[in-house]
Scaffold this active site. Structure first.
Site, short mmCIF file in Angstrom:
data_model
loop_
_atom_site.label_atom_id
_atom_site.label_comp_id
_atom_site.label_asym_id
_atom_site.label_seq_id
_atom_site.Cartn_x
_atom_site.Cartn_y
_atom_site.Cartn_z
N TYR A 108 7.04 -26.59 1.79
CA TYR A 108 8.56 -25.82 1.79
C TYR A 108 8.56 -25.40 0.93
O TYR A 108 8.10 -25.88 -0.45
CB TYR A 108 8.54 -27.65 1.91
N LYS A 111 7.37 -24.63 5.75
CA LYS A 111 9.08 -24.59 6.33
C LYS A 111 9.89 -24.11 5.34
O LYS A 111 9.30 -23.79 3.99
CB LYS A 111 9.38 -25.95 5.47
#
Length: 304
Positions: free
Chosen positions: A139, A166
């Protein structure tokens, strides 16, 4: 997944006592799975979900309740981000026990200040990867986490346990390069966010991750793209030109909770002391939402 992925992060509703409102969360997750067609749900994984205000015990309860509400309809990816890799590993083991499909881990800042080096980042992710059998989603979100360079992102993407990325950047140069060097090169699946969704799909990325109700608009973009209706996909993508960016001075959780309240799926206010949109802002947001794919929901709510 046979079509582009839509990873949805349900917002966290709170009671007056600042506990998680489990009934409201269940209604929201039903909407996320049924109407947003989420291909994966994130449990306590991104800052928009306001999980950072919770104790570790309450964070675990939020994860447990999210997985129970999803009820195996789609995979669940559990957020395990923490400054301590040991705590991240504990959360990963907890996710395994609950039957999660993957874990999501924020590229961390150094708690004692200064940007982490590539060696720091690799050591952190490798330490977690050694202790979990679950795929890891890297992330990337500068601010809460480290501002990871392209070179360092590529190095992390090559770790065997990192299967997804992400990306929170809206930088097309960065996004396009990483789609080519990560997703199309076969290292990991690369997901962006709402403003980059259509460009990501066109360039060969895997999809996007976002909260509701933006996720419902994203669903229609993905469907139009899959049907090769590029004109409709572009028109839908333009709905993200104003929503939510026009109100981002308030922060993403207040804007998205206000939008959910307006479409008849009330999630209350942001965690205090952070404020909701004022009445003038709510009127302006409602006017914009009426011009989007969410307009019919808002009209029904207003009529009721």
């Amino acid at each position: 997944m046979q079509k582009p992925g839509l990873i949805v992060a349900p917002l966290t509703p709170f009671t007056a006592d600042l506990d998680v409102d489990e009934s409201a969360l269940r209604r929201e997750i039903d909407y996320v799975v049924r109407d947003c067609s989420a291909t994966t749900v994130v449990a306590a994984g991104v800052e928009t979900q306001e999980y950072t205000y919770l104790s570790l015990e309450k964070r675990r309860a939020l994860i447990r309740h999210t997985i129970a509400c999803v009820d195996r309809r789609v995979p669940v990816m559990v957020g395990i981000s923490h400054a301590s890799f040991k705590t991240a590993i504990e959360l990963a083991h907890f996710a395994e026990e609950l039957g999660a499909a993957a874990v999501q881990l924020l590229a961390p800042l150094r708690p004692f200040a200064g940007a982490p080096t590539q060696a720091d980042l690799i050591a952190y992710f490798a330490a977690v990867a050694r202790e979990t059998r679950l795929p890891i989603a890297l992330y990337l979100n500068p601010g809460p986490g480290a501002d990871v360079s392209v070179a360092d992102t590529l190095a992390l993407a090559e770790l065997p346990r990192v299967h997804l990325i992400k990306e929170s950047s809206r930088d097309l140069a960065r996004v396009s390069r990483l789609i080519v060097e990560i997703d199309r090169a076969g290292h990991a699946r690369y997901f962006t966010t709402m403003q980059m969704l259509l460009a990501t799909l066109q360039l060969g990325g895997s999809g996007a991750t976002m909260p509701p109700p933006a996720a419902e608009i994203a669903r229609y973009i993905i469907d139009a793209f899959a049907a090769k209706d590029h004109e409709r996909a572009a028109a839908l993508q333009l709905q993200f030109a104003l929503f939510p960016s026009k109100w981002m001075h308030r922060g993403l959780p207040p804007v998205m909770k206000a939008a959910m309240n307006l479409i008849g799926l009330p999630l209350g206010a942001p965690y205090p002391p952070y404020g909701s949109l004022n009445q003038d802002e709510l009127k302006a947001l409602a006017a914009v939402l009426r011009t989007t794919a969410l307009g019919e929901r808002l009209s029904v709510t207003a009529a009721a």
